[in-house]
Design a protein around this motif. Structure first.
Motif, PDB file in Angstrom:
ATOM      1  N   ALA A  19       0.850  -1.194   0.000  1.00 24.94           N
ATOM      2  CA  ALA A  19       0.000   0.000   0.000  1.00 24.94           C
ATOM      3  C   ALA A  19       0.887   1.247   0.000  1.00 24.94           C
ATOM      4  O   ALA A  19       1.971   1.253   0.591  1.00 24.94           O
ATOM      5  N   ASP A  20       0.438   2.275  -0.675  1.00 24.84           N
ATOM      6  CA  ASP A  20       1.084   3.584  -0.790  1.00 24.84           C
ATOM      7  C   ASP A  20       2.293   3.599  -1.730  1.00 24.84           C
ATOM      8  O   ASP A  20       3.040   4.563  -1.759  1.00 24.84           O
TER       9      ASP A  20
ATOM     10  N   LEU B 103      -3.542   1.189  -3.358  1.00 24.61           N
ATOM     11  CA  LEU B 103      -4.348   1.504  -2.192  1.00 24.61           C
ATOM     12  C   LEU B 103      -4.322   0.391  -1.157  1.00 24.61           C
ATOM     13  O   LEU B 103      -4.294   0.655   0.039  1.00 24.61           O
TER      14      LEU B 103
ATOM     15  N   CYS C 296      -5.595   2.804  -7.896  1.00 24.73           N
ATOM     16  CA  CYS C 296      -6.342   3.871  -8.560  1.00 24.73           C
ATOM     17  C   CYS C 296      -5.367   4.616  -9.452  1.00 24.73           C
ATOM     18  O   CYS C 296      -4.163   4.658  -9.168  1.00 24.73           O
TER      19      CYS C 296
ATOM     20  N   ASP D 176      -9.238   8.268  -6.784  1.00 26.57           N
ATOM     21  CA  ASP D 176      -9.636   7.113  -5.990  1.00 26.57           C
ATOM     22  C   ASP D 176     -11.136   6.864  -5.981  1.00 26.57           C
ATOM     23  O   ASP D 176     -11.615   6.048  -5.210  1.00 26.57           O
TER      24      ASP D 176
ATOM     25  N   SER E 227      -9.858  11.247   1.171  1.00 29.04           N
ATOM     26  CA  SER E 227     -10.200  10.189   0.237  1.00 29.04           C
ATOM     27  C   SER E 227     -11.642  10.364  -0.227  1.00 29.04           C
ATOM     28  O   SER E 227     -12.497  10.829   0.517  1.00 29.04           O
TER      29      SER E 227
END
Length: 151
Positions: free
Chosen positions: A29-30, A64, A76, A113, A142
């Motif tokens: 993630a990230d 994500l 995304c 997103d 978000s």
């Protein structure tokens, strides 16, 4: 083609800075990746992204979440185009130094997103690993009205 061996998988953080193409099983993630062809994104998002299809253009992808049992990642797309409407959208700040690679964001990049999809393994390995986006480099909220695109 460079492949991660068992020793490298145990010390993934040590090798991420030198990695260009990262197999999907090592995504987290990230993480930010670049080079997703617009025509492929257009197909994967059922025509939702990009709104205007330009051949040979690419967009970055932001991871994500890693799916259960590390079978893939939900991503995304990102865009440098400022949102036209008052859509709450997170962004990665210009000038942000990405973890592991030290690459610097040359422009503000907005996370789209509201459009989520699972990245296919064949596309994942073709993308360039840019780095991990530190939490302090993410701004905004978000979008809670997500549209998941069916595979």
């Amino acid at each position: 083609m460079w492949r991660l061996n068992r020793a490298a998988s145990r010390h993934l953080e040590d090798v991420l800075g030198a990695t260009v193409n990262l197999p999907l099983r090592y995504w987290r993630a990230d993480m930010l990746f670049s080079g997703a062809p617009d025509d492929r994104l257009h197909d994967l998002t059922a025509g939702l992204f990009p709104l205007r299809l330009v051949k040979k253009k690419t967009h970055p992808l932001f991871c994500l979440q890693v799916l259960p049992d590390a079978v893939g990642c939900r991503v995304c797309p990102c865009t440098s185009s400022r949102p036209r409407r008052a859509i709450p959208r997170r962004s990665i700040r210009q000038g942000c130094i990405l973890a592991y690679t030290g690459q610097i964001m040359d422009r503000e990049s907005y996370l789209v997103d509201e459009i989520l999809f699972n990245v296919p393994a064949d596309l994942a390995f073709k993308l360039r690993f840019r780095g991990l986006v530190p939490e302090k480099c993410l701004s905004g909220e978000s979008n809670h009205q997500c549209r998941e695109v069916a595979p």
